[in-house]
Design a protein around this motif. Structure first.
Motif, PDB file in Angstrom:
ATOM      1  N   GLY A   1       0.861  -1.231  -0.093  1.00  0.00           N
ATOM      2  CA  GLY A   1       0.040  -0.013   0.000  1.00  0.00           C
ATOM      3  C   GLY A   1       0.937   1.181   0.091  1.00  0.00           C
ATOM      4  O   GLY A   1       0.669   2.191  -0.772  1.00  0.00           O
ATOM      5  N   MET A   2       2.052   1.285   0.823  1.00  0.00           N
ATOM      6  CA  MET A   2       2.713   2.349   0.843  1.00  0.00           C
ATOM      7  C   MET A   2       3.338   2.885  -0.520  1.00  0.00           C
ATOM      8  O   MET A   2       3.735   3.827  -1.007  1.00  0.00           O
ATOM      9  N   LEU A   3       3.978   1.551  -1.226  1.00  0.00           N
ATOM     10  CA  LEU A   3       4.636   1.759  -2.497  1.00  0.00           C
ATOM     11  C   LEU A   3       4.133   2.128  -3.513  1.00  0.00           C
ATOM     12  O   LEU A   3       4.166   3.066  -4.331  1.00  0.00           O
ATOM     13  N   VAL A   4       2.386   1.616  -3.527  1.00  0.00           N
ATOM     14  CA  VAL A   4       1.519   2.219  -4.318  1.00  0.00           C
ATOM     15  C   VAL A   4       1.241   3.798  -4.223  1.00  0.00           C
ATOM     16  O   VAL A   4       1.301   4.684  -5.043  1.00  0.00           O
ATOM     17  N   LEU A   5       1.145   4.239  -2.854  1.00  0.00           N
ATOM     18  CA  LEU A   5       0.801   5.637  -2.856  1.00  0.00           C
ATOM     19  C   LEU A   5       2.178   6.523  -2.837  1.00  0.00           C
ATOM     20  O   LEU A   5       2.203   7.426  -3.589  1.00  0.00           O
ATOM     21  N   LEU A   6       3.478   5.934  -2.913  1.00  0.00           N
ATOM     22  CA  LEU A   6       4.690   6.474  -3.334  1.00  0.00           C
ATOM     23  C   LEU A   6       4.645   6.580  -4.881  1.00  0.00           C
ATOM     24  O   LEU A   6       5.300   7.665  -5.361  1.00  0.00           O
ATOM     25  N   PHE A   7       4.195   5.463  -5.659  1.00  0.00           N
ATOM     26  CA  PHE A   7       4.243   5.724  -7.129  1.00  0.00           C
ATOM     27  C   PHE A   7       3.370   6.617  -7.633  1.00  0.00           C
ATOM     28  O   PHE A   7       3.591   7.472  -8.608  1.00  0.00           O
ATOM     29  N   ARG A   8       2.280   7.095  -6.711  1.00  0.00           N
ATOM     30  CA  ARG A   8       1.354   8.135  -7.060  1.00  0.00           C
ATOM     31  C   ARG A   8       2.050   9.670  -7.046  1.00  0.00           C
ATOM     32  O   ARG A   8       1.681  10.462  -7.684  1.00  0.00           O
ATOM     33  N   GLU A   9       2.940   9.700  -6.209  1.00  0.00           N
ATOM     34  CA  GLU A   9       3.782  10.845  -6.092  1.00  0.00           C
ATOM     35  C   GLU A   9       4.924  10.869  -7.058  1.00  0.00           C
ATOM     36  O   GLU A   9       5.509  12.415  -7.587  1.00  0.00           O
ATOM     37  N   GLY A  10       5.319   9.795  -7.700  1.00  0.00           N
ATOM     38  CA  GLY A  10       6.241   9.861  -8.837  1.00  0.00           C
ATOM     39  C   GLY A  10       6.774   8.478  -9.066  1.00  0.00           C
ATOM     40  O   GLY A  10       6.981   7.660  -7.876  1.00  0.00           O
ATOM     41  N   TRP A  11       7.335   8.249 -10.202  1.00  0.00           N
ATOM     42  CA  TRP A  11       7.835   6.989 -10.540  1.00  0.00           C
ATOM     43  C   TRP A  11       9.204   6.782  -9.889  1.00  0.00           C
ATOM     44  O   TRP A  11       9.606   5.645  -9.366  1.00  0.00           O
ATOM     45  N   LEU A  12      10.019   7.854  -9.788  1.00  0.00           N
ATOM     46  CA  LEU A  12      11.321   7.644  -9.193  1.00  0.00           C
ATOM     47  C   LEU A  12      11.281   7.546  -7.629  1.00  0.00           C
ATOM     48  O   LEU A  12      12.193   6.569  -7.275  1.00  0.00           O
ATOM     49  N   ILE A  13      10.554   8.171  -6.975  1.00  0.00           N
ATOM     50  CA  ILE A  13      10.483   7.795  -5.586  1.00  0.00           C
ATOM     51  C   ILE A  13       9.610   6.541  -5.286  1.00  0.00           C
ATOM     52  O   ILE A  13      10.251   5.640  -4.469  1.00  0.00           O
ATOM     53  N   GLY A  14       8.744   6.041  -6.111  1.00  0.00           N
ATOM     54  CA  GLY A  14       8.191   4.853  -6.070  1.00  0.00           C
ATOM     55  C   GLY A  14       9.200   3.307  -6.437  1.00  0.00           C
ATOM     56  O   GLY A  14       9.291   2.532  -5.619  1.00  0.00           O
ATOM     57  N   THR A  15       9.948   3.800  -7.412  1.00  0.00           N
ATOM     58  CA  THR A  15      10.928   2.696  -7.907  1.00  0.00           C
ATOM     59  C   THR A  15      12.255   2.760  -6.934  1.00  0.00           C
ATOM     60  O   THR A  15      12.410   1.535  -6.399  1.00  0.00           O
ATOM     61  N   GLY A  16      12.460   3.678  -6.310  1.00  0.00           N
ATOM     62  CA  GLY A  16      13.694   3.750  -5.574  1.00  0.00           C
ATOM     63  C   GLY A  16      13.229   3.130  -4.060  1.00  0.00           C
ATOM     64  O   GLY A  16      14.043   2.212  -3.542  1.00  0.00           O
ATOM     65  N   MET A  17      11.797   3.090  -3.428  1.00  0.00           N
ATOM     66  CA  MET A  17      11.503   2.602  -2.270  1.00  0.00           C
ATOM     67  C   MET A  17      11.433   1.026  -2.665  1.00  0.00           C
ATOM     68  O   MET A  17      11.258   0.327  -1.871  1.00  0.00           O
ATOM     69  N   THR A  18      10.958   0.755  -3.853  1.00  0.00           N
ATOM     70  CA  THR A  18      10.679  -0.576  -4.147  1.00  0.00           C
ATOM     71  C   THR A  18      12.129  -1.466  -4.138  1.00  0.00           C
ATOM     72  O   THR A  18      11.915  -2.551  -3.618  1.00  0.00           O
ATOM     73  N   LEU A  19      12.953  -0.741  -4.691  1.00  0.00           N
ATOM     74  CA  LEU A  19      14.189  -1.425  -4.665  1.00  0.00           C
ATOM     75  C   LEU A  19      14.827  -1.670  -3.404  1.00  0.00           C
ATOM     76  O   LEU A  19      15.311  -2.542  -2.997  1.00  0.00           O
ATOM     77  N   PHE A  20      14.322  -0.462  -2.646  1.00  0.00           N
ATOM     78  CA  PHE A  20      14.919  -0.740  -1.009  1.00  0.00           C
ATOM     79  C   PHE A  20      14.169  -1.750  -0.321  1.00  0.00           C
ATOM     80  O   PHE A  20      14.702  -2.624   0.390  1.00  0.00           O
ATOM     81  N   VAL A  21      12.993  -2.081  -0.682  1.00  0.00           N
ATOM     82  CA  VAL A  21      12.066  -3.157   0.005  1.00  0.00           C
ATOM     83  C   VAL A  21      12.628  -4.594  -0.541  1.00  0.00           C
ATOM     84  O   VAL A  21      12.756  -5.388   0.255  1.00  0.00           O
ATOM     85  N   VAL A  22      12.821  -4.774  -1.883  1.00  0.00           N
ATOM     86  CA  VAL A  22      13.466  -5.905  -2.299  1.00  0.00           C
ATOM     87  C   VAL A  22      14.683  -6.047  -1.631  1.00  0.00           C
ATOM     88  O   VAL A  22      14.939  -7.342  -1.466  1.00  0.00           O
ATOM     89  N   LEU A  23      15.595  -5.158  -1.664  1.00  0.00           N
ATOM     90  CA  LEU A  23      16.789  -5.482  -1.095  1.00  0.00           C
ATOM     91  C   LEU A  23      16.846  -5.926   0.266  1.00  0.00           C
ATOM     92  O   LEU A  23      17.564  -6.807   0.763  1.00  0.00           O
ATOM     93  N   ALA A  24      15.955  -5.323   1.094  1.00  0.00           N
ATOM     94  CA  ALA A  24      15.874  -5.760   2.511  1.00  0.00           C
ATOM     95  C   ALA A  24      15.140  -7.152   2.693  1.00  0.00           C
ATOM     96  O   ALA A  24      15.836  -7.810   3.379  1.00  0.00           O
ATOM     97  N   MET A  25      14.317  -7.478   1.879  1.00  0.00           N
ATOM     98  CA  MET A  25      13.643  -8.765   1.754  1.00  0.00           C
ATOM     99  C   MET A  25      14.868  -9.912   1.373  1.00  0.00           C
ATOM    100  O   MET A  25      14.734 -10.928   2.128  1.00  0.00           O
ATOM    101  N   LEU A  26      15.643  -9.628   0.353  1.00  0.00           N
ATOM    102  CA  LEU A  26      16.625 -10.573   0.153  1.00  0.00           C
ATOM    103  C   LEU A  26      17.674 -10.705   0.874  1.00  0.00           C
ATOM    104  O   LEU A  26      18.243 -11.692   1.508  1.00  0.00           O
TER     105      LEU A  26
END
Length: 585
Positions: A155-180
């Motif tokens: 849900g947070m990633l979806v809301l961040l993508f609404r603010e801009g693809w750059l911030i959404g993509t950056g936070m998505t990469l962060f989440v993927v890195l954390a989980m891996l």
């Protein structure tokens, strides 16, 4: 490094379905509360952004007051939702784990004696209690919390993508890195938790065994050895505990590093977008808030993974225990008749180990209502006969019949209700006199219990008790004499009304005066019952109708007692002449 064992997802699914299906209403309520909490967590940062941006652009304070009140209301409601979710989750966990604990304990009680001989009581307790305690969170909210936290992050990633693809993509990469990173570290931590559980079981097994035998340990001067072994196990336990702790610490440190990287990425992207004029200062704070908030579900997921690594080891051990089958299979339910029972051993052979034989071709018949005296040196197989009659073990060859009913055809419950056993080691449990007499059955009236005690010579002792049948007895028989404990064991058998009574050297530890009192109780107990008496004393065997003498697992003599007593060629005659104790020494 030791390779970790993996459990298929199906194993988790089966376990969860089995114990959470009856709690589906509570699980549904828990899911609804967690989803409501997610919505409120996503809404609050939006309120804060509105508050900051409005404060910069409007002079009036009314919208700010509304936003502040709304923020407070949502925050308080969120705390209430969290409290209710925690309560329901803990309640679900306790109900499910107690059900599993009961199933595991009941399964252990059904396993045959060979299992209990190869596992100490402490090791079994660690399985029933320690391993299942590690599954409390797994049952209470593992799946629901894991899914809700993943949903919160999504849900947070979806809301961040609404603010801009750059911030959404950056936070998505962060989440993927954390989980891996967390998953990678977890692979190295899982085996150490399994080793820790195994070592814990070994230690408590040792401790339980020697606490039970503390009198023998002290009497034989073995306290030094026990303490030496105690410290040896502690030293063996310590490095395993350290490795398990380092596995946990590595996951915790990895999480901190990942969060730090996430905050840095959020600051950098927010600063860049703000300078570009793409976002407001309120949005910058919202992004930072979401980044901080994102650490909570990721931390929860990390904690869930940590609990899962503990559950991995515990589930493996519990699954192995539940899959252990008893060597004694329950019968098809052929009923055993009421009244005295005849006993037939038909060419029975048995050994405790595969490469040894304790009984060789035992073949005899005891008529109903008769008393058989079994004699023989220690190790000749006398007690083994009793164990086979109660189906603690099954013979390798041949069969055992009660009134023409093969023991393996009757249910264990029916068999053990029709055969009573009195041994020289009487177990008095911590509980009331009533509980010790009935083993927690509630279908025996108090008047019958009191009548049996008076009939067996326990009347004076009973009337001296402060609270009658509700008087508490100590574990191990503290406060009860050996004779009183023996008579209590006779009363237990009398109340169960068996057709066959086995007395395994039941009076061998009593003094002559007490034994005389016991003999009167035995005479009353054996009325209208078949009996097998295993004894070392001639006085105990005098009431026998037949004598059976064992030597090295073989029947060397069997016949009518009075006839054998006057036959100078019989072994029993020789015992009477020189003394049974001397011949069996």
């Amino acid at each position: 490094m030791k390779k970790s064992r993996k459990i298929p997802v199906q194993e988790y699914t089966v376990l969860l379905k089995s114990y959470l299906r009856p709690l589906r209403k509570a699980i549904t309520g828990l899911s609804a509360l967690l989803i409501l909490g997610i919505v409120m967590q996503l809404v609050n940062p939006q309120i804060i952004r509105y508050f900051i941006d409005t404060a910069q652009t409007q002079a009036t304070t009314a919208p700010l007051m509304y936003a502040a009140v709304l923020f407070i209301v949502v925050s308080l409601l969120q705390q209430g939702v969290n409290l209710a979710a925690t309560y329901i989750g803990e309640n679900v966990g306790w109900i499910a784990t107690n059900k599993l604990r009961g199933d595991v304990a009941a399964h252990c009680m059904k396993l045959d004696m060979s299992f209990h001989k190869s596992h100490t009581s402490g090791a079994i307790i660690e399985r029933v209690d320690g391993d299942i305690n590690n599954l409390a969170n797994f049952f209470s909210n593992f799946v629901v919390t894991l899914l809700s936290n993943l949903l919160l992050v999504a849900g947070m990633l979806v809301l961040l993508f609404r603010e801009g693809w750059l911030i959404g993509t950056g936070m998505t990469l962060f989440v993927v890195l954390a989980m891996l990173a967390i998953q990678h570290i977890r692979k190295y931590a899982v085996p150490h938790w399994g080793n820790l559980r195994q070592m814990s079981s070994k230690f408590y097994g040792f401790l339980g065994e020697h606490l039970e035998g503390t009198e023998d340990t002290r009497a034989n001067g073995a306290t030094g050895f026990v303490m030496y072994r105690f410290y040896q196990l502690i030293r063996e336990w310590m490095p395993i505990r350290i490795k398990a702790f380092l596995g946990w610490a590595s996951m915790w440190i990895t999480t901190l590093v990942v969060f730090t990287i996430g905050n840095a990425v959020a600051f950098a992207l927010s600063a860049y977008l703000w300078k570009q004029g793409s976002i407001t200062i309120g949005t910058v704070y919202m992004i930072f808030y979401y980044t901080e908030l994102m650490s909570k579900p990721i931390e929860k997921i990390r904690t869930q993974m940590e609990d899962l690594q503990k559950a991995d080891a515990s589930i493996i051990r519990i699954r192995e225990l539940l899959q252990t089958e008893s060597a004694i299979l329950d019968g098809i339910g052929q009923p055993i008749p009421q009244g005295p029972l005849s006993v037939t051993f038909d060419k029975v052979e048995f050994g405790y180990e595969e490469d040894s034989t304790t009984l060789h071709g035992i073949d005899f018949h005891l008529q109903r209502g008769k008393v058989l005296g079994v004699l023989g040196r220690t190790g000749s197989g006398k007690t083994t006969l009793a164990r086979l009659l109660l189906r603690f073990y099954d013979p390798r060859e041949g069969g055992i019949l009660l009134e023409q009913v093969d023991l393996r055809a009757a249910t264990l419950k029916d068999l053990r209700s029709r055969v009573g056993l009195v041994t020289q080691n009487i177990e008095i449990f911590q509980g009331t006199v009533r509980d010790n007499l009935t083993f927690f059955r509630d279908d025996i009236p108090d008047s019958r219990m009191i009548g049996v005690m008076e009939e067996l010579g326990l009347g004076e002792w009973y009337h001296s008790l402060p609270h009658g049948l509700d008087s508490e007895l100590e574990s191990g028989g503290g406060g009860v004499s050996a004779g009183e404990a023996q008579l209590l064991s006779f009363a237990r058998v009398f109340l169960s009304d068996p057709g066959l009574v086995i007395m395994d050297e039941a009076s061998s530890r009593l003094d002559p005066a007490t034994e005389q009192k016991i003999e009167k109780a035995i005479s009353r107990l054996l009325v209208n019952r078949t009996c097998i008496v295993i004894a070392h004393r001639l006085s105990t065997i005098q009431r026998a109708d037949e004598i059976l003498i064992l030597e090295q697992g073989r029947v060397i003599e069997h016949g009518d007692r009075t006839r054998l007593a006057v036959d100078s060629r019989s072994r029993y005659y020789q015992m009477l002449q020189v003394g049974m104790e001397e011949m069996l020494a």
